[in-house]
Design a protein around this motif. Structure first.
Motif, PDB file in Angstrom:
ATOM      1  N   GLU A 148      44.874  34.279  41.572  1.00 35.46           N
ATOM      2  CA  GLU A 148      44.144  34.123  40.318  1.00 35.46           C
ATOM      3  C   GLU A 148      42.875  34.968  40.337  1.00 35.46           C
ATOM      4  O   GLU A 148      42.135  34.965  41.324  1.00 35.46           O
ATOM      5  N   VAL A 149      42.640  35.672  39.230  1.00 38.06           N
ATOM      6  CA  VAL A 149      41.406  36.454  39.091  1.00 38.06           C
ATOM      7  C   VAL A 149      40.777  36.166  37.735  1.00 38.06           C
ATOM      8  O   VAL A 149      41.473  35.890  36.756  1.00 38.06           O
ATOM      9  N   ASP A 150      39.451  36.246  37.706  1.00 35.83           N
ATOM     10  CA  ASP A 150      38.710  35.994  36.468  1.00 35.83           C
ATOM     11  C   ASP A 150      38.118  37.266  35.879  1.00 35.83           C
ATOM     12  O   ASP A 150      37.732  37.289  34.711  1.00 35.83           O
ATOM     13  N   THR A 151      38.026  38.312  36.703  1.00 39.80           N
ATOM     14  CA  THR A 151      37.390  39.554  36.267  1.00 39.80           C
ATOM     15  C   THR A 151      38.236  40.751  36.675  1.00 39.80           C
ATOM     16  O   THR A 151      39.079  40.668  37.579  1.00 39.80           O
ATOM     17  N   LEU A 152      37.958  41.880  36.036  1.00 41.37           N
ATOM     18  CA  LEU A 152      38.667  43.110  36.380  1.00 41.37           C
ATOM     19  C   LEU A 152      38.263  43.603  37.764  1.00 41.37           C
ATOM     20  O   LEU A 152      39.069  44.227  38.464  1.00 41.37           O
ATOM     21  N   ALA A 153      37.036  43.322  38.175  1.00 41.83           N
ATOM     22  CA  ALA A 153      36.596  43.703  39.518  1.00 41.83           C
ATOM     23  C   ALA A 153      37.399  42.948  40.577  1.00 41.83           C
ATOM     24  O   ALA A 153      37.826  43.529  41.585  1.00 41.83           O
ATOM     25  N   GLN A 154      37.616  41.642  40.339  1.00 42.69           N
ATOM     26  CA  GLN A 154      38.443  40.875  41.265  1.00 42.69           C
ATOM     27  C   GLN A 154      39.876  41.408  41.279  1.00 42.69           C
ATOM     28  O   GLN A 154      40.504  41.486  42.334  1.00 42.69           O
ATOM     29  N   LEU A 155      40.364  41.775  40.120  1.00 43.84           N
ATOM     30  CA  LEU A 155      41.717  42.304  40.038  1.00 43.84           C
ATOM     31  C   LEU A 155      41.867  43.564  40.878  1.00 43.84           C
ATOM     32  O   LEU A 155      42.859  43.735  41.598  1.00 43.84           O
ATOM     33  N   GLU A 156      40.888  44.447  40.812  1.00 39.58           N
ATOM     34  CA  GLU A 156      40.939  45.678  41.601  1.00 39.58           C
ATOM     35  C   GLU A 156      41.005  45.365  43.085  1.00 39.58           C
ATOM     36  O   GLU A 156      41.769  45.985  43.835  1.00 39.58           O
ATOM     37  N   GLU A 157      40.220  44.378  43.519  1.00 47.89           N
ATOM     38  CA  GLU A 157      40.238  43.989  44.927  1.00 47.89           C
ATOM     39  C   GLU A 157      41.594  43.403  45.327  1.00 47.89           C
ATOM     40  O   GLU A 157      42.125  43.692  46.399  1.00 47.89           O
ATOM     41  N   VAL A 158      42.162  42.584  44.453  1.00 46.90           N
ATOM     42  CA  VAL A 158      43.441  41.946  44.738  1.00 46.90           C
ATOM     43  C   VAL A 158      44.569  42.968  44.816  1.00 46.90           C
ATOM     44  O   VAL A 158      45.438  42.905  45.697  1.00 46.90           O
ATOM     45  N   LEU A 159      44.566  43.944  43.921  1.00 46.48           N
ATOM     46  CA  LEU A 159      45.651  44.914  43.875  1.00 46.48           C
ATOM     47  C   LEU A 159      45.757  45.725  45.155  1.00 46.48           C
ATOM     48  O   LEU A 159      46.845  46.148  45.550  1.00 46.48           O
ATOM     49  N   ALA A 160      44.636  45.906  45.830  1.00 45.09           N
ATOM     50  CA  ALA A 160      44.647  46.637  47.100  1.00 45.09           C
ATOM     51  C   ALA A 160      45.408  45.880  48.182  1.00 45.09           C
ATOM     52  O   ALA A 160      45.815  46.464  49.193  1.00 45.09           O
ATOM     53  N   ASP A 192      43.104  34.850  34.431  1.00 46.26           N
ATOM     54  CA  ASP A 192      42.662  33.576  33.879  1.00 46.26           C
ATOM     55  C   ASP A 192      41.523  33.741  32.886  1.00 46.26           C
ATOM     56  O   ASP A 192      40.479  34.323  33.197  1.00 46.26           O
ATOM     57  N   ASN A 193      41.729  33.211  31.686  1.00 45.64           N
ATOM     58  CA  ASN A 193      40.696  33.176  30.650  1.00 45.64           C
ATOM     59  C   ASN A 193      40.092  34.546  30.350  1.00 45.64           C
ATOM     60  O   ASN A 193      38.889  34.663  30.074  1.00 45.64           O
ATOM     61  N   MET A 194      40.893  35.575  30.390  1.00 50.04           N
ATOM     62  CA  MET A 194      40.416  36.916  30.044  1.00 50.04           C
ATOM     63  C   MET A 194      40.567  37.153  28.548  1.00 50.04           C
ATOM     64  O   MET A 194      41.459  36.589  27.895  1.00 50.04           O
ATOM     65  N   SER A 195      39.697  38.002  28.007  1.00 49.47           N
ATOM     66  CA  SER A 195      39.805  38.384  26.607  1.00 49.47           C
ATOM     67  C   SER A 195      41.017  39.293  26.419  1.00 49.47           C
ATOM     68  O   SER A 195      41.578  39.815  27.393  1.00 49.47           O
ATOM     69  N   GLU A 227      40.307  42.641  27.902  1.00 49.98           N
ATOM     70  CA  GLU A 227      40.390  42.615  29.364  1.00 49.98           C
ATOM     71  C   GLU A 227      41.843  42.564  29.823  1.00 49.98           C
ATOM     72  O   GLU A 227      42.227  43.219  30.805  1.00 49.98           O
ATOM     73  N   LEU A 228      42.651  41.794  29.119  1.00 47.72           N
ATOM     74  CA  LEU A 228      44.074  41.712  29.487  1.00 47.72           C
ATOM     75  C   LEU A 228      44.750  43.067  29.328  1.00 47.72           C
ATOM     76  O   LEU A 228      45.555  43.475  30.174  1.00 47.72           O
ATOM     77  N   ARG A 229      44.402  43.764  28.264  1.00 45.36           N
ATOM     78  CA  ARG A 229      44.991  45.087  28.037  1.00 45.36           C
ATOM     79  C   ARG A 229      44.604  46.041  29.174  1.00 45.36           C
ATOM     80  O   ARG A 229      45.449  46.782  29.695  1.00 45.36           O
ATOM     81  N   GLN A 230      43.339  46.001  29.572  1.00 48.45           N
ATOM     82  CA  GLN A 230      42.882  46.844  30.682  1.00 48.45           C
ATOM     83  C   GLN A 230      43.553  46.432  31.993  1.00 48.45           C
ATOM     84  O   GLN A 230      43.910  47.283  32.813  1.00 48.45           O
TER      85      GLN A 230
END
Length: 284
Positions: free
Chosen positions: A200-212, A221-224, A227-230
């Protein structure tokens, strides 16, 4: 509908427990007092509003567990859309047994049909996009199997059934583990090759870390919508994308249009309104 029914061994304990709760210590004192022994009736289960039927096997079990002489003939099977006034099934047999089981049968049938109807409404709202509608573990204790079945009847799909299906690393897991990387690395070291890992991630920064760390899926979670499109662009097919957080029938189409793979909705099982169905007499 090609969805196979749940095995009776799953359904019977649920129905038996519900009947025992209702019968208490003395049985149905009202029906026993008012209805003559041996009196037989023909009744119908009828829709009082438009929706999707689910849970007929549980209703049938409720009647048959009280008296094997009760016969139920299904006219509109699970997965069928019914309109107000439409007959779903006929129920014939000893009047006392039918009245005793009535509320338990209707409790299951109305509740599960409500879940199927709610699911179908969201599925219809996102039609034309690639997103699947999935439920969560926010279920009524003891009823998870049948509630998740009702979601499938409504055209949705199931998320994990329990804590043992898959690994879903959420914000509290990350906080206690000391970060995303240690959480994912510990998870990967503890499970076999068939167990998927979602983070689970709340921000795009967290997503970048997770994808690695190459997860199988990411819970956005609870993204606009922006943000979801990005996020979908960032993931670029490297993991399953799941949008979650206060999603409604009204907001689901815009979320589906971002390109996410899954939209998970807790209220489908924990708060869906019932579909009003009644047991009606007199005879056909």
């Amino acid at each position: 509908m090609n969805l196979p029914p749940l095995p009776a061994i799953i359904l019977e304990p649920l129905v038996r427990a519900a009947l025992l709760e209702d019968l208490g210590r003395a049985g149905d004192v009202t029906s026993d007092a008012v209805v003559p022994r041996g009196h037989r009736v023909t009744t119908v289960l009828a829709a009082r509003q438009t929706g999707i039927v689910a849970g007929l096997d549980l209703a049938m079990l409720a009647f048959r567990l009280i008296d094997q002489d009760v016969e139920m003939t299904v006219h509109r099977a699970d997965g069928s859309e019914v309109v107000q006034g439409e007959i779903i099934a006929s129920v014939v047999g000893p009047a006392r047994a039918i009245l005793t089981a009535e509320r338990t049968a209707l409790n299951f049938l109305c509740h599960l049909s409500g879940i199927a109807t709610a699911t179908a409404s969201v599925v219809a709202a996102v039609r034309g996009h690639g997103a699947s509608i999935v439920c969560t573990r926010k279920t009524t204790p003891g009823l998870r199997a049948v509630e998740k079945y009702a979601v499938r009847v409504g055209g949705g799909s199931n998320h994990r059934f329990g804590l043992d299906d898959a690994i879903l690393i959420k914000d509290n897991h990350i906080a206690i583990a000391g970060g995303i990387r240690p959480a994912v690395e510990r998870a990967r070291s503890c499970v076999g090759h068939l167990v998927k890992i979602e983070v689970e991630v709340d921000t795009l920064a967290q997503l970048e870390e997770v994808l690695a760390l190459a997860p199988d899926a990411v819970l956005l979670d609870n993204m606009s919508v922006d943000e979801l499109r990005q996020a979908v662009v960032m993931v670029s097919g490297r993991a399953i994308t799941e949008a979650s957080g206060r999603i409604t029938v009204a907001t689901a189409p815009a979320i589906a249009a971002t390109g996410v793979d899954l939209i998970s909705i807790g209220w489908l099982t924990h708060s869906a309104p019932i579909l009003d169905i009644g047991l009606d007499y007199p005879k056909l």
